[in-house]
Design an enzyme around this catalytic site. Structure first.
Site, PDB file in Angstrom:
ATOM      1  N   HIS A 323       0.990  -1.126   0.182  1.00  0.00           N
ATOM      2  CA  HIS A 323       0.234  -0.179   0.126  1.00  0.00           C
ATOM      3  C   HIS A 323       0.736   1.318   0.067  1.00  0.00           C
ATOM      4  CE1 HIS A 323      -2.829   3.186   2.224  1.00  0.00           C
ATOM      5  NE2 HIS A 323      -3.785   2.720   1.067  1.00  0.00           N
ATOM      6  N   ASP A 384      -8.287  -5.440  -0.356  1.00  0.00           N
ATOM      7  CA  ASP A 384      -8.207  -5.521  -1.821  1.00  0.00           C
ATOM      8  C   ASP A 384      -8.124  -6.934  -2.308  1.00  0.00           C
ATOM      9  OD1 ASP A 384      -9.165  -2.826  -3.028  1.00  0.00           O
ATOM     10  OD2 ASP A 384      -7.082  -2.733  -3.259  1.00  0.00           O
TER      11      ASP A 384
END
Length: 448
Positions: A323, A384
């Site tokens: 991320h 995700d």
């Protein structure tokens, strides 16, 4: 006839910028530092994300942290879950208005959302069903812009009117997305089509499941897990691409419908909202290419092949890992996987086995990435990585994966639009440095 292949080559040559120029002129590519931290472009009260938990100058934890209106997402989730409530509407109220609602305020808010679950007369027939597409995000963008044509006060950007428009979009986004899928499934794939009108007393998660399924039935665990996905995707700071798009377009003074259509276009991009589809496709490819899902050496070999651009889509990316801000952990993923596991157990042994495979990849992938790649911070699974698996267990078609993200994020977009209108009143206009050489105009007969 213009030779587009040739002209594309011209664009590649004339538009190319040497990477060293960014370093020389101290320009942050993508408005991000080398460690992924975003360049400050504004201020917000709505939410914040941190790679570490700090108490003043003291480091408390390397775990990532997400706060909505100053309250950690962990506290918010624990609050509504402990009282056996679904949280989407309550957290929407918090993001929009800045405070947690009382029981009366929450009831009024839920009633307002429920009663707004309606589209203009013949809208489904004339707008959604007339031009079905497998790309539901495009249909949503078109539908949002068309809704602006029905609104007599579309260009009124007073806070009261924008709030009215925002609540209506929050209420109708699930309808537009699910109905758009049913239209595509019928006209393009030859399947049955049904348009269920959700009861106004249902939560957003329950309404989605009701509209999606022929029998309208769902379990509490299914509704709770989908609700959790919506809460965790609802907002993620002002610097993510689609939210920044919202603020940039809002700053021009344009209407709500144009703003949200632009945000949808941003979220549609595979680098932003489409990652969960890539994860599920990658995991299917993994299962196809290994003989034993319990064998960690086989899994490790496959993941190394991905990084070496020898497997899956040959892009060298293990999707769902890493991320821009979080390092040691994504707090959303840490919360979500608990509910993913509960749903997998309810779904049976096959889903539970698949969840265990996800957990193995979640553990092994960061080790392999850190070993193979030069990284400036830690690597961990992001939300995700798990969300696509949840949508698969809920029997959501892949065409609806990114729209589910939009159904959640419309709340954050609306909150940021209102904050931008309240505070800034100045168009966002960043600067770009020209690095081309000066040239003289050449007469057309002299050009080659």
């Amino acid at each position: 006839m213009l030779d587009l292949n040739k002209m594309a080559g011209v664009c590649q040559k004339e538009d190319h910028l040497e990477a060293s120029l960014y370093t020389r002129h101290q320009v942050k590519r993508g408005l991000r530092d080398l460690d992924g931290k975003g360049v400050l472009a504004g201020l917000t009260n709505i939410s914040t994300i941190h790679s570490q938990v700090m108490d003043g100058d003291k480091l408390i934890s390397n775990e990532g942290e997400l706060r909505y209106r100053g309250i950690t997402i962990n506290e918010l989730v624990e609050g509504f879950v402990s009282e056996e409530r679904l949280g989407f509407e309550e957290i929407s109220y918090l993001l929009l208005f800045g405070t947690l609602p009382t029981q009366v305020e929450l009831a009024e808010f839920k009633e307002s959302i429920g009663k707004r679950r309606t589209l203009p007369t013949n809208f489904v027939r004339d707008v959604i069903m007339k031009a079905p597409s497998h790309n539901i995000m495009n249909v949503m963008s078109r539908s949002v812009l068309t809704l602006g044509c029905y609104d007599q006060k579309a260009d009124n950007i007073s806070i009261e009117n924008v709030l009215d428009q925002s609540l209506s979009l929050i209420a109708t986004f699930p309808m537009i997305a699910v109905y758009s899928y049913h239209a595509y499934n019928h006209y393009s794939k030859g399947e049955s089509m049904y348009i269920h009108r959700p009861d106004e007393h249902l939560s957003t998660a329950e309404a989605i499941l009701t509209m999606l399924r022929p029998d309208k039935k769902y379990t509490f665990q299914e509704a709770q897990t989908l609700d959790m996905a919506l809460v965790l995707h609802m907002e993620h700071g002002g610097g993510n691409n689609s939210t920044f798009t919202t603020r940039v377009v809002t700053s021009s003074g344009t209407d709500t419908y144009s703003t949200i259509a632009a945000a949808l276009g941003s979220l549609k991009g595979p680098k932003h909202g489409g990652a969960n589809i890539k994860v599920t496709q990658m995991m299917e490819d993994l299962k196809t290419n290994i003989t034993n899902c319990e064998d960690e050496n086989e899994i490790r070999d496959y993941l190394e092949k991905i990084l070496n651009k020898e497997a899956f889509d040959k892009q060298g990316l293990i999707y769902g890992m890493g991320h821009a801000v979080y390092a040691e952990s994504d707090p959303r993923a840490e919360i979500f996987k608990h509910y993913v596991e509960k749903l997998a157990v309810e779904k049976g042994s096959e889903a539970a086995a698949e969840f265990n495979l996800y957990r193995k990849v979640e553990r092994l992938a960061p080790e392999i990435i850190m070993k193979k790649r030069k990284v400036y911070k830690g690597v961990s699974a992001n939300i995700d990585f798990f969300s696509g698996f949840v949508y698969h267990m809920l029997d959501l078609p892949q065409e609806l994966y990114t729209p589910m993200f939009a159904i959640a994020r419309i709340v954050g977009w609306s909150a940021h639009r209102i904050e931008e209108l309240v505070n800034v009143q100045k168009i966002i206009r960043p600067a770009y440095m020209e690095v081309s050489e000066n040239r003289k105009y050449q007469e057309i007969k002299e050009r080659k």
